[in-house]
Write a protein that holds these residues in place. Structure first.
Motif, PDB file in Angstrom:
ATOM      1  N   TRP B  23       0.901  -1.041  -0.100  1.00 46.06           N
ATOM      2  CA  TRP B  23       0.168   0.078   0.068  1.00 46.06           C
ATOM      3  C   TRP B  23       0.767   1.307   0.002  1.00 46.06           C
ATOM      4  CZ3 TRP B  23      -2.236  -3.127   4.332  1.00 46.06           C
ATOM      5  CH2 TRP B  23      -3.351  -3.987   3.853  1.00 46.06           C
ATOM      6  N   CYS B  24       0.432   2.372  -0.377  1.00 46.75           N
ATOM      7  CA  CYS B  24       1.248   3.556  -0.473  1.00 46.75           C
ATOM      8  C   CYS B  24       1.732   3.978   1.203  1.00 46.75           C
ATOM      9  CB  CYS B  24       0.342   4.906  -0.800  1.00 46.75           C
ATOM     10  SG  CYS B  24      -0.463   4.625  -2.299  1.00 46.75           S
ATOM     11  N   CYS B  27      -0.584   4.763   4.343  1.00 47.06           N
ATOM     12  CA  CYS B  27      -1.978   4.550   4.120  1.00 47.06           C
ATOM     13  C   CYS B  27      -2.760   3.887   5.351  1.00 47.06           C
ATOM     14  CB  CYS B  27      -2.047   3.227   3.052  1.00 47.06           C
ATOM     15  SG  CYS B  27      -3.912   2.710   2.890  1.00 47.06           S
ATOM     16  N   CYS B  58      -8.191  -1.177  -3.302  1.00 48.80           N
ATOM     17  CA  CYS B  58      -6.761  -1.040  -2.472  1.00 48.80           C
ATOM     18  C   CYS B  58      -6.900  -2.009  -1.167  1.00 48.80           C
ATOM     19  CB  CYS B  58      -6.534   0.261  -1.852  1.00 48.80           C
ATOM     20  SG  CYS B  58      -6.290   1.472  -3.166  1.00 48.80           S
ATOM     21  N   ASN B 128     -12.857   4.814   2.710  1.00 50.37           N
ATOM     22  CA  ASN B 128     -11.850   6.101   2.428  1.00 50.37           C
ATOM     23  C   ASN B 128     -12.419   7.233   1.665  1.00 50.37           C
ATOM     24  OD1 ASN B 128     -11.743   4.793   0.059  1.00 50.37           O
ATOM     25  ND2 ASN B 128      -9.348   4.323   0.144  1.00 50.37           N
ATOM     26  N   GLY B 132      -9.317   4.493  -4.818  1.00 50.41           N
ATOM     27  CA  GLY B 132      -7.762   4.596  -4.708  1.00 50.41           C
ATOM     28  C   GLY B 132      -6.902   3.875  -5.620  1.00 50.41           C
ATOM     29  N   GLN B 205     -11.042   4.915   6.855  1.00 54.31           N
ATOM     30  CA  GLN B 205      -9.784   4.702   6.836  1.00 54.31           C
ATOM     31  C   GLN B 205      -8.996   5.865   5.841  1.00 54.31           C
ATOM     32  OE1 GLN B 205      -9.163   2.534   3.077  1.00 54.31           O
ATOM     33  NE2 GLN B 205      -7.173   3.425   2.981  1.00 54.31           N
ATOM     34  N   CYS B 207      -6.834   7.699   3.128  1.00 63.34           N
ATOM     35  CA  CYS B 207      -6.112   7.576   1.864  1.00 63.34           C
ATOM     36  C   CYS B 207      -5.418   8.827   1.810  1.00 63.34           C
ATOM     37  CB  CYS B 207      -7.198   7.414   0.598  1.00 63.34           C
ATOM     38  SG  CYS B 207      -6.096   7.463  -0.900  1.00 63.34           S
ATOM     39  N   PRO B 208      -4.010   8.873   2.135  1.00 66.40           N
ATOM     40  CA  PRO B 208      -3.552  10.079   2.126  1.00 66.40           C
ATOM     41  C   PRO B 208      -3.211  10.452   0.626  1.00 66.40           C
ATOM     42  CG  PRO B 208      -1.977   8.159   2.898  1.00 66.40           C
ATOM     43  CD  PRO B 208      -3.472   7.501   2.791  1.00 66.40           C
ATOM     44  N   ILE B 209      -3.209   9.653  -0.294  1.00 67.99           N
ATOM     45  CA  ILE B 209      -2.924  10.092  -1.661  1.00 67.99           C
ATOM     46  C   ILE B 209      -4.042  10.673  -2.274  1.00 67.99           C
ATOM     47  CG2 ILE B 209      -2.005   9.221  -3.834  1.00 67.99           C
ATOM     48  CD1 ILE B 209      -0.204   8.847  -1.736  1.00 67.99           C
ATOM     49  N   PHE B 210      -5.083  10.133  -2.234  1.00 70.90           N
ATOM     50  CA  PHE B 210      -6.057  10.820  -3.159  1.00 70.90           C
ATOM     51  C   PHE B 210      -7.417  11.380  -2.111  1.00 70.90           C
ATOM     52  CE2 PHE B 210      -4.665   7.492  -5.561  1.00 70.90           C
ATOM     53  CZ  PHE B 210      -4.368   8.020  -6.760  1.00 70.90           C
TER      54      PHE B 210
HETATM   55  S1  SF4 Z   1      -4.473   4.882  -2.896  1.00 68.95           S
HETATM   56 FE1  SF4 Z   1      -5.026   5.363  -0.839  1.00 68.95          FE
HETATM   57  S2  SF4 Z   1      -6.022   3.511   0.025  1.00 68.95           S
HETATM   58 FE2  SF4 Z   1      -5.042   2.834  -1.745  1.00 68.95          FE
HETATM   59  S3  SF4 Z   1      -3.285   2.072  -1.023  1.00 68.95           S
HETATM   60 FE3  SF4 Z   1      -2.829   4.268  -1.523  1.00 68.95          FE
HETATM   61  S4  SF4 Z   1      -3.016   5.403   0.332  1.00 68.95           S
HETATM   62 FE4  SF4 Z   1      -4.242   3.478   0.380  1.00 68.95          FE
END
Ligand code: SF4
Lengths: 631, 338
Positions: B23-24, B27, B58, B128, B132, B205, B207-210
């Motif tokens: 995972w990122c 996450c 994810c 989230n 993702g 949860q 999701c730090p990316i999106f």
């Molecule tokens: S995209 Fe978001 S939810 Fe998916 S692994 Fe990365 S951080 Fe986690």
């Protein structure tokens, strides 16, 4: 109707009438959906089986549950052909039509040959009912029916008369009139009443007045035949030379259901069915839901996808797992089938084909899902395809599919169709010892366990029951590394796995019998068929050969992979014709695979082949071999 | 799944796999995985009796990281796969890992029907509020007006609240947890495991990316006291270090100061309380109301797998276990002599 001229005329039991012996007869019971024609036909069939005739049946009912009464759309029919010979089809054209109303007459008239007998319920031919189907009220009197032998019987009046003393309401009384027709047919064809009487006693054990009323009417129908002078001849159809044994009557759907219960037993395992109701496959779900004490669990899922997904879950757990559906449902299951292919789990998908595309003709038969069965998935996703040939063959096909699925760790497609699913024939019940063995080995050894390590002969991976200590592992839809089964994005491994999965399926060709051939292994013309057209193609081939044509019939049960005699057979005939109820799907596969210029004999009308239409098209082809015999 | 004494003592490490976790960084899934690996060894269930089933997304990579039987299925279908497995293998502890897209969009049908049947699955939905894996489209739980790759002018979809869906689908156990509330998450997973029937757990949860920070006001120091209420059966609905509470009038929640109304005036949480109360409680959200975490509803009713297998047992008791010969010789038969 074929006449056996060698038999003596006249019979002491004929009530003074002449008795004619016949080799085969086809009767069609037709009436409104509510007239009980399916029941009448089934009863006639049971009695006919018990007196020793060979037979085949074809129930033909409307898609609407209750189409408006008396309309053409609401006509329900049941055709049976029986005889003193091997019977392979329900007959092209009925020799006898029982028409309970004008709509039934209207629908079936075009199928009759001159000279056919028509028993009509005169009570139903009032002005309004005739008008509903655009028939003149005078139809029974004018010359519309002059080519036929018409017997005018007041079914409703006679039924009410027989039940004069009964406490039933008039409505209830009138509902018994199908038994009048049945009793009359029993008289005309010299069948005993006792089997139906026994059945009525059992069926209405808790309502003896209903049993009694129906029995009275049945007898009244028979007695009407005895007393009326309009019926000058009755008919005798001698028993057929049938292999000795215990028989029972099965439809394809019943045979399919029992076949899977048997297969699970042969594999010493429990059976799981995940299914969503769909015509014409639902009867398999109904039947299997009765077998709880055999350890069968049926799950009526929320949709088609859940039907197969649950079966995949049960297979992962280590059970014999199946899902049942029809064309549109198969389309919905495509992605999940791919999952079963990727995870290499044993699973049987039964597709009872019906008229398509889309909702199509839900209650009618067709063979137009072959290419869907072969290719209807994303990616390179081959799987074995096995097609049942007759109602009784569904039993053996179900067992064969489970055998292949568990031995090769693959989903297997079992194709049947509406025609054999609902059609019935006598089935010689096999002995337990006659059935094939399905030895299933579950992996329990922890040492050196690799989820995707393949058997050297079958290329199957091991099957592990969830709950086996020490063999915890993960599977899924992502590409697997050979051996370890870990997720792998390696380009070389992907191609390797694609080829391995295909080869695994191809190797099944080493493990199946040759395709059945009727006739010689070389000649002028080879008819190739698959699935439920077996009976018609076989009967037509017999006719053609009797007429001196060098014609053979090869029938494919295993459609993918194909048996090894297929290619040499295709190359041993001047002309090869693929006969199927679609626009040429098997033909497409044969041409692509063997580069043989296969011709097509195709029909897509929601109806099975007639023997006569095959015979005439093949004769035309033999006359000018370049012609395409598209019906 | 009844929880028995473990035969072998299991530890966290027994549930780790060799697969590299992908995972990122940052996450929320990592924290959830850690809690699973902590809780599973404590449940008294042998390792081979666990099955973890997921769909696509994810969150659905989860089975690869749990050293149990695992199945990474196809998008949305995990509850259906798990249902077949559980019916035939009722002794297993079956866990479904899903997300807001997998469970509520493409797989919504399977999710609601699993809960309706009350099949004994533990369904854990990582919410989230974003897609993702497909890189940032709005999901069925994203807030109205959300700007994402597929909604550059803002989404005009009204979101689902997963727990409302669950209650509407007759769920017998619903709970809400958050990735950042580790201990509570572990406790809820334990309770879910113990419940017979479908346990539905929503986990907030991050999701730090999106969709970074979607739940920060509920989970982060500084804001969480005002916005997070942890419910406990038989205890008053208080939050903000006991200073504030919630009172329900005809299922309408309102926030009060405890020292103004007295603790006894605060509504007592009942897991077996009326559905309307559970619905109102589950739907509380900021800015006016705190968000409830914990076990919101827990009622007893027979599970589907139990009922199906009981029918099988009853029929076997009545008729004896069916065998092949009996099968072949059933139905109406007649004999043709040689
Ligand atoms: S995209 Fe978001 S939810 Fe998916 S692994 Fe990365 S951080 Fe986690």
């Amino acid at each position: 109707m074929s006449t056996d001229t060698s038999s003596p005329m006249g019979d002491p039991e004929s009530n003074g009438r002449s008795v004619e012996s016949l080799e085969t007869v086809a009767i069609r019971f037709a009436g409104d959906s509510g007239d009980g024609m399916q029941l009448t036909g089934t009863q006639f069939t049971s009695t006919t089986a018990i007196v020793g005739n060979d037979l085949a049946t074809f129930p033909d009912y409307p898609a609407e549950i209750r189409a408006p009464a008396g309309t053409v759309a609401g006509v329900s029919g049941f055709q049976i052909q029986f005889g003193s010979l091997d019977i392979h089809t329900p007959g092209d054209r009925p020799d006898v039509l029982v028409a309970m109303n004008p709509a039934a007459l209207k629908v079936n008239l075009p199928t009759l040959e001159p000279g056919a007998m028509i028993f009509v319920n005169t009570d139903a031919f009032d002005a309004r009912s005739c008008e509903k189907v655009d028939m003149p009220e005078t139809v029974l009197e004018d010359d519309t029916l002059h080519a036929f032998r018409v017997f005018k019987v007041p079914f409703t009046t006679l039924t009410r008369g027989a039940l004069e003393e009964s406490a039933l309401t008039t409505r209830e009384k009138d509902r018994c009139k199908n038994f009048l027709a049945l009793g009359l047919m029993y008289f005309v064809f010299g069948r005993p009443l006792e089997h139906t009487e026994k059945w009525l006693d059992q069926k209405f054990a808790k309502k003896p007045d209903m049993a009694d009323a129906n029995k009275r009417v049945l007898r009244a129908g028979f007695n009407y035949g005895v007393t009326t002078e309009t019926i000058a001849t009755t008919y005798k159809v001698a028993p057929a030379p049938i292999k000795p044994g215990t028989y029972r009557q099965v439809t394809g759907n019943t045979a399919t259901a029992i076949g899977f219960v048997a297969a699970a037993k042969l594999a010493d395992n429990d059976l799981f069915l995940g299914s969503y109701p769909i015509t014409p496959a639902s009867d398999i779900l109904h039947e299997l839901s009765k077998y709880k004490h055999f350890g069968v669990r049926t799950f009526q899922a929320e949709d088609e996808i859940a039907g197969i997904a649950s079966a995949i879950g049960a297979a992962f757990g280590g059970s014999i797992s199946i899902t049942t559906t029809s064309g549109p449902g198969l389309a919905l299951k495509g992605e999940a089938i791919g999952l079963a292919i990727m995870t290499e789990l044993p699973l049987v998908i039964v597709n009872v084909q019906r008229g398509g595309p889309s909702t199509g003709l839900p209650t009618k038969t067709e063979q137009s899902d072959l290419l869907q069965a072969m290719y209807g998935r994303n990616g390179e996703a081959p799987m074995p395809v096995v097609a049942a040939a007759t109602p009784a063959d569904c039993f053996d096909t179900a067992i064969e599919c489970v055998r292949l699925a568990t031995k090769y760790m693959t989903p297997v497609m079992m194709l049947t169709d509406g025609y054999i699913a609902n059609g019935a024939e006598p089935w010689r019940v096999p002995d337990v010892e006659e059935l094939p063995k399905i030895p299933v080995q579950f992996r329990t050894e922890v040492e050196d366990f690799k989820p995707y390590e393949r058997d050297v002969v079958t290329l199957a991976r091991p099957w592990v029951k969830v709950g086996t200590p020490g063999l915890e592992h993960r599977i899924g839809g992502l590409e697997k590394a050979e051996g370890s089964g870990n997720v792998s994005y390696d380009p070389g491994n992907h191609e390797h796995m694609i080829r391995r999965r295909a080869e695994k399926v191809d190797r099944i060709a080493n493990d199946i019998p040759d395709a059945e051939v009727i006739g010689d292994t070389q000649g002028d013309l080879l008819i190739v068929g698959w699935g439920g057209t077996y009976g018609a193609l076989r009967a037509a081939t017999t006719v053609l050969r009797k007429r001196g044509h060098k014609v053979s019939h090869m029938h494919l049960r295993h459609v993918h992979p194909m048996p090894k005699n297929v290619e040499p057979m295709l190359r041993s005939f001047g002309t090869v014709v693929a006969a199927e109820l679609n626009l040429g799907q098997l033909r497409h596969i044969l041409r692509e695979r063997f580069l043989v210029d296969v011709k097509g004999l195709n029909k897509v009308q929601g109806q099975p082949f007639m023997v006569s239409e095959i015979v005439s098209k093949i004769e035309a082809l033999l006359g000018s071999p370049s012609q395409e015999a598209v019906l | 799944m009844s929880v028995a004494t473990p035969l072998v003592k299991l530890s966290r490490n027994d549930f780790k796999t060799e697969q590299e976790v992908r995972w990122c960084p940052g996450c929320g899934d990592y924290a959830i995985l850690a809690q699973f690996q902590k809780v599973f060894p404590t449940l008294g269930i042998p390792r081979e009796q666990f099955a973890v089933i997921s769909g696509i997304g994810c969150s659905s990579r989860f089975p690869y990281y749990m050293n149990t039987y695992g199945f990474h299925t196809i998008h949305g279908r995990a509850p259906a796969v798990a249902t077949g497995l559980k019916i035939m293998n009722p002794e297993l502890s079956v866990w479904v890992i899903t997300g807001d897209g997998d469970g509520l969009s493409i797989g919504g049908n399977h999710l609601i029907h699993a809960m309706r049947r009350n099949i004994d699955l533990n369904i854990v939905l990582f919410n989230n509020q974003i897609y993702g894996l497909t890189k940032g489209q709005y999901s069925p739980t994203s807030e109205f007006g959300k700007r994402t790759k597929s909604t550059p002018y803002g989404s005009v979809d009204t979101p689902f609240m997963p727990l409302s869906v669950a209650l509407g689908a007759e769920a017998s156990f619903i709970a809400r947890a958050a990735d950042r509330e580790q201990k509570l998450l572990g406790d809820i997973l334990t309770e879910a495991a113990k419940h017979k029937g479908t346990s539905f757990v929503e986990i907030y949860q991050n999701c730090p990316i999106f969709n970074d920070g979607a739940f920060f006001n509920i989970t982060e120091k500084g804001t969480k006291d005002d916005n997070q209420l942890v419910v406990e059966h038989g205890k008053p609905l208080v939050f903000n270090k006991g200073k504030q509470g919630v009172i329900f009038d005809c299922y309408n929640p309102r926030v009060v100061n405890v020292d103004e109304v007295g603790l006894e005036a605060i509504t007592i949480h009942r897991e077996d309380g009326p559905l309307g109360y559970h619905l109102a409680l589950a739907r509380m959200h900021g800015p006016e109301l705190p968000t409830a975490l914990g076990v919101i509803r827990r009622v007893e009713r027979p599970s589907y797998d139990e009922l199906v297998n009981a029918q099988v047992e009853t029929e076997i008791d009545k008729k004896g276990r069916g065998d092949l010969r009996e099968l072949l010789q059933s139905g109406h038969r007649w004999t043709v002599e040689g």
